[in-house]
Enzyme design. Structure first.
Site, mmCIF file in Angstrom:
data_model
loop_
_atom_site.group_PDB
_atom_site.id
_atom_site.type_symbol
_atom_site.label_atom_id
_atom_site.label_comp_id
_atom_site.label_asym_id
_atom_site.label_seq_id
_atom_site.Cartn_x
_atom_site.Cartn_y
_atom_site.Cartn_z
ATOM 1 N N ASP A 92 -12.995 -5.051 -3.735
ATOM 2 C CA ASP A 92 -12.280 -4.154 -1.682
ATOM 3 C C ASP A 92 -11.053 -3.168 -3.083
ATOM 4 O O ASP A 92 -11.316 -3.173 -4.197
ATOM 5 C CB ASP A 92 -11.032 -4.624 -1.417
ATOM 6 C CG ASP A 92 -10.632 -3.933 -0.744
ATOM 7 O OD1 ASP A 92 -10.570 -3.466 -0.099
ATOM 8 O OD2 ASP A 92 -9.138 -4.493 -0.671
ATOM 9 N N LEU A 93 -10.789 -2.399 -2.788
ATOM 10 C CA LEU A 93 -9.610 -1.503 -3.490
ATOM 11 C C LEU A 93 -8.152 -1.027 -2.693
ATOM 12 O O LEU A 93 -7.549 -2.168 -4.070
ATOM 13 C CB LEU A 93 -10.832 0.610 -2.781
ATOM 14 C CG LEU A 93 -11.519 0.710 -4.311
ATOM 15 C CD1 LEU A 93 -11.520 2.050 -3.491
ATOM 16 C CD2 LEU A 93 -11.273 0.181 -5.294
ATOM 17 N N ASP A 94 -8.303 -1.015 -1.611
ATOM 18 C CA ASP A 94 -6.343 -0.723 -1.199
ATOM 19 C C ASP A 94 -6.118 -2.695 -1.296
ATOM 20 O O ASP A 94 -6.780 -3.189 -0.294
ATOM 21 C CB ASP A 94 -6.145 -0.065 0.064
ATOM 22 C CG ASP A 94 -7.011 1.506 -0.288
ATOM 23 O OD1 ASP A 94 -6.009 1.878 0.166
ATOM 24 O OD2 ASP A 94 -8.036 1.328 0.251
ATOM 25 N N ASP A 145 -8.779 -8.575 -0.076
ATOM 26 C CA ASP A 145 -6.770 -8.739 0.306
ATOM 27 C C ASP A 145 -6.840 -9.043 1.651
ATOM 28 O O ASP A 145 -6.205 -9.433 2.368
ATOM 29 C CB ASP A 145 -5.730 -8.554 0.052
ATOM 30 C CG ASP A 145 -5.879 -6.396 0.815
ATOM 31 O OD1 ASP A 145 -7.118 -6.161 0.137
ATOM 32 O OD2 ASP A 145 -5.119 -6.479 0.876
HETATM 33 MG MG LIG Z 1 -8.065 -3.864 1.352
#
Ligand SMILES: [Mg+2]
Length: 245
Positions: free
Chosen positions: A18-20, A201
């Site tokens: 995942d990124l953010d 996250d």
């Molecule tokens: Mg995220």
């Protein structure tokens, strides 16, 4: 039970990030995040050493991912799996299940509602519409009520669904998620046959964790909160340190 320290990364594994909130720290708005040169280099190194078996799994559109990671053009799933760029570079898009006119109607209603509410941000992702309330957390309940009330305009029958996340509520087409995205990558080279690793996250990452757990892989939740992931890292810094090892 979440064990604390994940196993050391290996070059023969397949990686889904995942990124953010996982590789990049949150900013006030999605457009304001910054990707450091260090992170670009770290990902490029991983991508090479893992034989190309690294995919970015984001709620952002792929065009947005490419804007953040200039020139990388790695395998990617955008919009929570609604679009996917395979390792060989071809992009597939889930067709929007509702007429553009209805999407536009909902977009206008959301835009009007957001207009009078400072701190509430409407993000038009094309296939999905997101309301962000990071700058005004007290508007969270309002944003969720608004999204739920407009969902029927996009059709009942589960054609669209609500995707909740950290300080965001989103209306997106059903049928694809990050777990489906992982399954699709794992059927293709260079991912096929490798042990999958998923790091994320947020609520949308739980779909990825569930699939990777089923495949016997490594699942890592970043930060606090309930999760089906088997390991945990405290924050973005810890993820980068873990990758650098
Ligand atoms: Mg995220």
């Amino acid at each position: 039970m979440t064990r604390r320290k994940p196993p050391t990364p290996r070059r023969e594994w397949a990686y889904f990030f995942d990124l953010d909130g996982t590789l990049i720290d949150f900013a006030a708005t999605p457009a304001a995040v910054r990707v450091s040169e260090d992170l670009r280099l770290l990902l490029t190194r991983m991508y090479r050493s893992a034989g190309g078996a690294v995919a970015l799994m984001s709620g952002r559109p792929i065009a947005d991912i490419d804007r953040l990671f200039r020139n990388a053009r790695m395998p990617a799933a955008g919009l929570h799996g609604l679009e996917r760029r395979a390792a060989r570079g071809t992009v597939t898009r889930h067709r929007p299940p509702v007429p553009a006119a209805r999407m536009e109607r909902v977009r206008r209603r959301l835009a009007a509602a957001v207009n009078g509410k400072p701190g509430l941000l409407l993000e038009n992702k094309g296939l999905a519409l997101a309301l962000h309330y990071r700058r005004a957390p007290r508007l969270g309940a309002y944003a969720h009520r608004l999204a739920r009330s407009l969902l029927p305009v996009l059709g009942g029958n589960g054609r669209f669904c609500i995707q909740r996340g950290k300080y965001v509520v989103e209306m997106r087409p059903s049928g694809k998620d990050k777990g489906v995205g992982v399954e699709e990558f794992m059927r293709e080279a260079p991912f096929r046959g490798r042990l999958p690793v998923f790091v994320g996250d947020d609520a949308t990452d739980e779909f990825g964790f569930a699939v990777v757990n089923r495949l016997g892989g490594v699942t890592i939740k970043v930060g606090p909160g309930k999760t089906v992931a088997r390991w945990r890292l405290p924050d973005v810094r810890a993820v980068r340190a873990w990758l650098a090892s």
